[in-house]
Design a protein around this motif. Structure first.
Motif, PDB file in Angstrom:
ATOM      1  N   ASP A 206       0.710  -1.185  -0.007  1.00 42.93           N
ATOM      2  CA  ASP A 206      -0.185  -0.089  -0.131  1.00 42.93           C
ATOM      3  C   ASP A 206       0.929   1.243   0.156  1.00 42.93           C
ATOM      4  O   ASP A 206       0.297   2.351  -0.347  1.00 42.93           O
ATOM      5  N   ARG A 207       2.409   1.267   0.326  1.00 40.99           N
ATOM      6  CA  ARG A 207       3.134   2.316   0.438  1.00 40.99           C
ATOM      7  C   ARG A 207       3.413   2.833  -1.041  1.00 40.99           C
ATOM      8  O   ARG A 207       4.075   2.330  -1.831  1.00 40.99           O
ATOM      9  N   GLU A 208       2.746   4.032  -1.400  1.00 37.84           N
ATOM     10  CA  GLU A 208       2.914   4.777  -2.801  1.00 37.84           C
ATOM     11  C   GLU A 208       4.421   4.825  -3.154  1.00 37.84           C
ATOM     12  O   GLU A 208       4.607   4.601  -4.356  1.00 37.84           O
ATOM     13  N   GLU A 209       5.178   5.355  -2.249  1.00 33.00           N
ATOM     14  CA  GLU A 209       6.606   5.426  -2.800  1.00 33.00           C
ATOM     15  C   GLU A 209       7.326   4.296  -3.139  1.00 33.00           C
ATOM     16  O   GLU A 209       8.381   4.280  -3.881  1.00 33.00           O
ATOM     17  N   ASP A 210       6.838   3.194  -2.662  1.00 30.69           N
ATOM     18  CA  ASP A 210       7.458   1.778  -3.265  1.00 30.69           C
ATOM     19  C   ASP A 210       6.813   1.290  -4.298  1.00 30.69           C
ATOM     20  O   ASP A 210       7.672   0.184  -5.115  1.00 30.69           O
ATOM     21  N   ARG A 211       5.840   1.810  -4.818  1.00 28.74           N
ATOM     22  CA  ARG A 211       5.189   1.029  -6.062  1.00 28.74           C
ATOM     23  C   ARG A 211       5.835   0.909  -7.183  1.00 28.74           C
ATOM     24  O   ARG A 211       5.910  -0.223  -7.841  1.00 28.74           O
ATOM     25  N   PRO A 212       6.564   2.177  -7.536  1.00 26.22           N
ATOM     26  CA  PRO A 212       7.236   2.073  -8.875  1.00 26.22           C
ATOM     27  C   PRO A 212       8.316   1.254  -9.024  1.00 26.22           C
ATOM     28  O   PRO A 212       8.522   0.511  -9.886  1.00 26.22           O
ATOM     29  N   MET A 213       8.981   0.951  -7.714  1.00 30.37           N
ATOM     30  CA  MET A 213      10.059  -0.053  -7.830  1.00 30.37           C
ATOM     31  C   MET A 213       9.395  -1.433  -7.676  1.00 30.37           C
ATOM     32  O   MET A 213       9.941  -2.272  -8.185  1.00 30.37           O
ATOM     33  N   LEU A 214       8.483  -1.690  -6.905  1.00 35.92           N
ATOM     34  CA  LEU A 214       7.729  -3.102  -6.899  1.00 35.92           C
ATOM     35  C   LEU A 214       7.279  -3.389  -8.379  1.00 35.92           C
ATOM     36  O   LEU A 214       7.242  -4.365  -8.502  1.00 35.92           O
ATOM     37  N   THR A 215       6.449  -2.333  -9.062  1.00 38.02           N
ATOM     38  CA  THR A 215       6.116  -2.625 -10.249  1.00 38.02           C
ATOM     39  C   THR A 215       7.509  -3.033 -11.253  1.00 38.02           C
ATOM     40  O   THR A 215       7.052  -4.053 -12.042  1.00 38.02           O
TER      41      THR A 215
END
Length: 341
Positions: A206-215
């Protein structure tokens, strides 16, 4: 129906207990002598928000097992697949088979030893944890799929599917088991990343700042699957198509939100990977699960810097050289940003 479940931990123990409760003959085999003793003396207890019950059960350590067996359901950790298959093989009947209930591409390891025609694959995503000898937490429902490696819809598959429906009415028999296992590899990479911290799966996703990296991390796995000619299939909120190059950002965000919703409902808040690191202090499945896609990606000249760094970080935690914490996610974010520049 008689089934041997080799590995009586979170996955094998939970499924086996339901089979026993439905009247099927189950023999558990496990290397943990304390767990085996507890099962034989007091039965196997399943507990949690979904169900709580105890079944009388029989269990043995591998050294005391004697076949022949027609059906062995393998539920060990992925790193033990080769050794476990070697122990099982002499006890299989001439027409006996092994069903792999594990993570990763372990069906291929089993098939190397006993043949593809004697191997079934499965994709399992329900939440469960081994608590202590004789006790397992069943924390959340999830996908349960079984299939033949060649995609055939056989009588053997139908029987296995029927047994799995004893555990979960929504269990699926599929002609495309590798679509599901490759889907789980992409999702599994996300779970390994969440295990770098002490936060829950839902909070990490749910952490927005990590979503680009996780994507980008999931995209590395999905790109390798595409190069192999496999279309990964989605489950429980994870939609592989949303992590392919050029995917609609809205679809990616929707998949993250759906995964958060699914995981927030489970009493199993953290992955088994996190539990191996933080609670049981033992090796995770990172090597057998994620190194295989990296090797395949190398064959296709697909760079996988995030996956490779994630593998190294998990190993450093295993060896006590790196603490768990959100700084680890920051390190992966920095690597992702550097690769984009």
């Amino acid at each position: 129906m008689s089934v041997v479940i080799w590995g009586a931990g979170a996955i094998g123990g939970t499924i086996g207990a339901y089979l026993i409760r439905a009247g099927h003959d189950v023999l558990f085999v496990d290397t943990d002598a304390h767990h085996v003793s507890a099962i034989n003396q007091n039965g196997l207890t399943i507990e949690g928000p979904i169900d709580t019950f105890t079944v009388p059960a029989c269990a043995q350590i591998p050294q005391t097992v004697s076949g022949p067996f027609d059906a062995v359901w393998l539920a060990t950790k992925a790193q033990h697949t080769r050794s476990a298959t070697g122990m099982i093989a002499p006890h299989l009947s001439p027409t006996g088979h092994i069903l792999s209930l594990q993570n990763g591409l372990t069906e291929l390891i089993v098939a190397e030893r006993i043949g593809r025609d004697r191997t079934l694959g499965a994709f399992i995503n329900f939440g469960a944890d081994y608590l202590e000898p004789g006790r397992i937490l069943y924390g959340g429902r999830g996908a349960c799929v079984v299939g033949e490696l060649d995609g055939a819809m056989t009588a053997r598959l139908a029987t296995t599917h029927s047994l799995l429906q004893t555990f979960d009415d929504d269990a699926i028999a599929t002609p495309n088991i590798f679509g599901y296992t490759w889907g789980k590899l992409g999702y599994g990479a996300l779970l390994f990343a969440t295990a770098l911290t002490n936060d829950s799966i839902a909070d990490c996703l749910d952490r927005e700042e990590d979503r680009p990296m996780l994507t980008a991390l999931a995209r590395e796995i999905c790109s390798v699957a595409a190069a192999e000619g496999v279309t990964p299939l989605g489950f429980n909120g994870y939609e592989p198509s949303a992590f392919l190059p050029g995917a609609d950002p809205g679809a990616t965000a929707a998949s993250f939100d759906a995964m958060v919703t699914h995981n927030a409902k489970s009493a199993k808040t953290h992955s088994g990977i996190w539990r191996d690191l933080a609670v049981r202090h033992r090796l995770t499945e990172v090597s057998p699960i994620l190194t295989k896609p990296v090797a395949i990606g190398r064959r296709h000249s697909i760079p996988m810097p995030l996956t490779q760094r994630l593998i190294a970080m998990i190993k450093e935690i295993e060896e006590g050289e790196r603490p768990m914490g959100t700084d680890n996610m920051s390190e992966l974010r920095t690597l992702h940003q550097a690769n984009r520049s």
